[in-house]
Design an enzyme around this catalytic site. Structure first.
Site, PDB file in Angstrom:
ATOM      1  N   ASP A   9     -38.171  37.515  29.584  1.00  0.00           N
ATOM      2  CA  ASP A   9     -37.565  37.876  30.920  1.00  0.00           C
ATOM      3  C   ASP A   9     -37.811  36.579  31.758  1.00  0.00           C
ATOM      4  O   ASP A   9     -37.515  36.815  32.951  1.00  0.00           O
ATOM      5  CB  ASP A   9     -38.196  39.135  31.453  1.00  0.00           C
ATOM      6  CG  ASP A   9     -38.283  40.182  30.593  1.00  0.00           C
ATOM      7  OD1 ASP A   9     -36.941  40.446  29.887  1.00  0.00           O
ATOM      8  OD2 ASP A   9     -39.197  40.869  30.494  1.00  0.00           O
ATOM      9  N   HIS A  12     -31.153  40.800  27.073  1.00  0.00           N
ATOM     10  CA  HIS A  12     -30.880  39.369  27.674  1.00  0.00           C
ATOM     11  C   HIS A  12     -29.996  39.771  28.777  1.00  0.00           C
ATOM     12  O   HIS A  12     -28.751  39.926  28.198  1.00  0.00           O
ATOM     13  CB  HIS A  12     -30.494  38.315  26.928  1.00  0.00           C
ATOM     14  CG  HIS A  12     -31.906  37.861  25.692  1.00  0.00           C
ATOM     15  ND1 HIS A  12     -31.674  36.777  24.924  1.00  0.00           N
ATOM     16  CD2 HIS A  12     -32.950  38.370  25.539  1.00  0.00           C
ATOM     17  CE1 HIS A  12     -32.974  36.691  24.397  1.00  0.00           C
ATOM     18  NE2 HIS A  12     -33.725  37.770  24.638  1.00  0.00           N
TER      19      HIS A  12
END
Ligand code: IMP
Ligand code: MG
Length: 334
Positions: A12, A41
């Site tokens: 992340d 994503h």
């Protein structure tokens, strides 16, 4: 030219945003995603937010072929939905990609060690990996609906490397099964070498290893997070984030140079990208030239570059791909 994008913390960090920027700027012929659908994503493009769990973040450039690596795992429905949304004619999956089934999800969700101790996303990835190791897992080539998309992805990489190939890793260095904070890790090696192995490319074929850090560190799930801040402090700093797949709040800590140094050691980057600079230096928001950054932000970047001994070439200053400072020409030459 082959570039690999790898996450230097716990996932992340904004790999999706950096990959999307490079896709628009460099127009690669092929993008390959590794990993599995436990990793989401996030790409914000022209005001809309997309979370991709299977196809590469290069989808923002309609001329890039979007492929899934042989070492990756997919969920057939997630692959088909993303292919439909982002261009079924240009989506490919390697013959040998593994296929996660509903029973793998059930196996994980009833496993207390995984769900309570490790804090797994419960997407069935680890359970499917176990079956792959036992050589029982079904592969993409065994699934009728995937027929039109099957490809030899390592072969495609070689065919297209002259026209640009981006290989997108998932999760983060310290979630690596081998190099992370075991047992609080994912079920694969998430470092640059692992990403290349999944894609089917040898290390000497790679031109650029781009190691991505966020301006602060986050972690979802359990396991150590050095310098972890209490949630009210995280909120005060404006660093609140939620998991893209699970919606769980992410734990947060300030940028950690010791972790970053170890990530450099483990991944041998040729370039460093730093995202979300605007989360730490508010006046950095939306800037696209290094000169326009506030003095303290410039110094912070320069200090990190000096400490890591690698050029910081890409700096994210907002969620849109265009909100990026690109120093590749200045620091690496044409
Ligand atoms: P699993 O890989 O889903 O079993 O999860 C194992 C650990 O890795 C948990 O702490 C998850 O929160 C973490 N994890 C897995 N995938 C991601 C990701 O894409 N981003 C961040 N953390 C992840
Ligand atoms: Mg993510």
């Amino acid at each position: 030219m082959i570039s690999v994008i790898v996450d230097g913390f716990f996932g992340d960090v904004g790999k999706g945003k950096i990959t999307a920027y490079l896709a628009l700027r460099d127009s690669p012929s092929l993008c390959v995603r590794t990993g599995a659908p436990n990793a989401g994503h996030t790409v914000v493009f022209r005001g809309a937010q997309y979370v991709l769990r299977t196809l590469p973040s290069c989808f923002v450039n309609p001329s890039s072929l979007l492929a899934v690596a042989p070492g990756a795992l997919i969920k057939t429905d997630v692959f088909l939905a993303e292919a439909k949304a982002h261009g079924a004619d240009r989506a490919r999956v390697d013959y040998n990609a593994g296929v996660i089934e509903e029973r793998h999800v059930e196996m994980e969700r009833s496993d207390e060690h995984l769900m309570k101790t490790v804090g797994s996303t419960g997407q069935g990835v680890g359970a499917a990996m176990v079956e792959r190791v036992l050589r029982r897992l079904r592969l993409a080539k065994d699934v009728e609906e995937l027929r039109p998309y099957l490809a030899d992805v390592p072969g495609l990489i070689q065919e297209r490397k002259r026209d640009g190939v981006i290989i997108e890793g998932t999760q983060g260095t310290f979630l690596s099964l081998y190099h992370g904070t075991y047992p609080y890790v994912t079920s694969r090696d998430t470092t640059a070498s692992g990403i290349l192995s999944e894609a089917g490319v040898g290390p000497k074929d790679v031109d650029e290893v781009i190691l991505v850090f966020k301006s602060f560190v986050t972690r979802v799930g359990n396991g150590p997070l050095p310098g972890e801040l209490p949630q009210d402090e995280v909120a005060r700093l404006g660093w609140v984030e939620r998991g893209a797949v699970t919606g769980r709040p992410r734990r947060a800590a300030p940028f950690n140079l010791e972790l970053a140094k170890r990530a450099v050691m483990l991944n041998s980057p040729t370039q460093i990208a730093i995202t979300k600079l605007d989360a730490v230096f508010k006046e950095a928001a939306g800037k696209t030239r290094f000169e326009d950054l506030p003095a303290d932000a410039k110094k912070w970047i320069d200090d990190i570059e000096a400490a890591l001994g690698r050029p910081v070439t890409l700096i994210g200053t907002g969620p849109e791909p265009e909100q990026t400072i690109d120093l590749r020409r200045a620091k690496l030459g044409p």
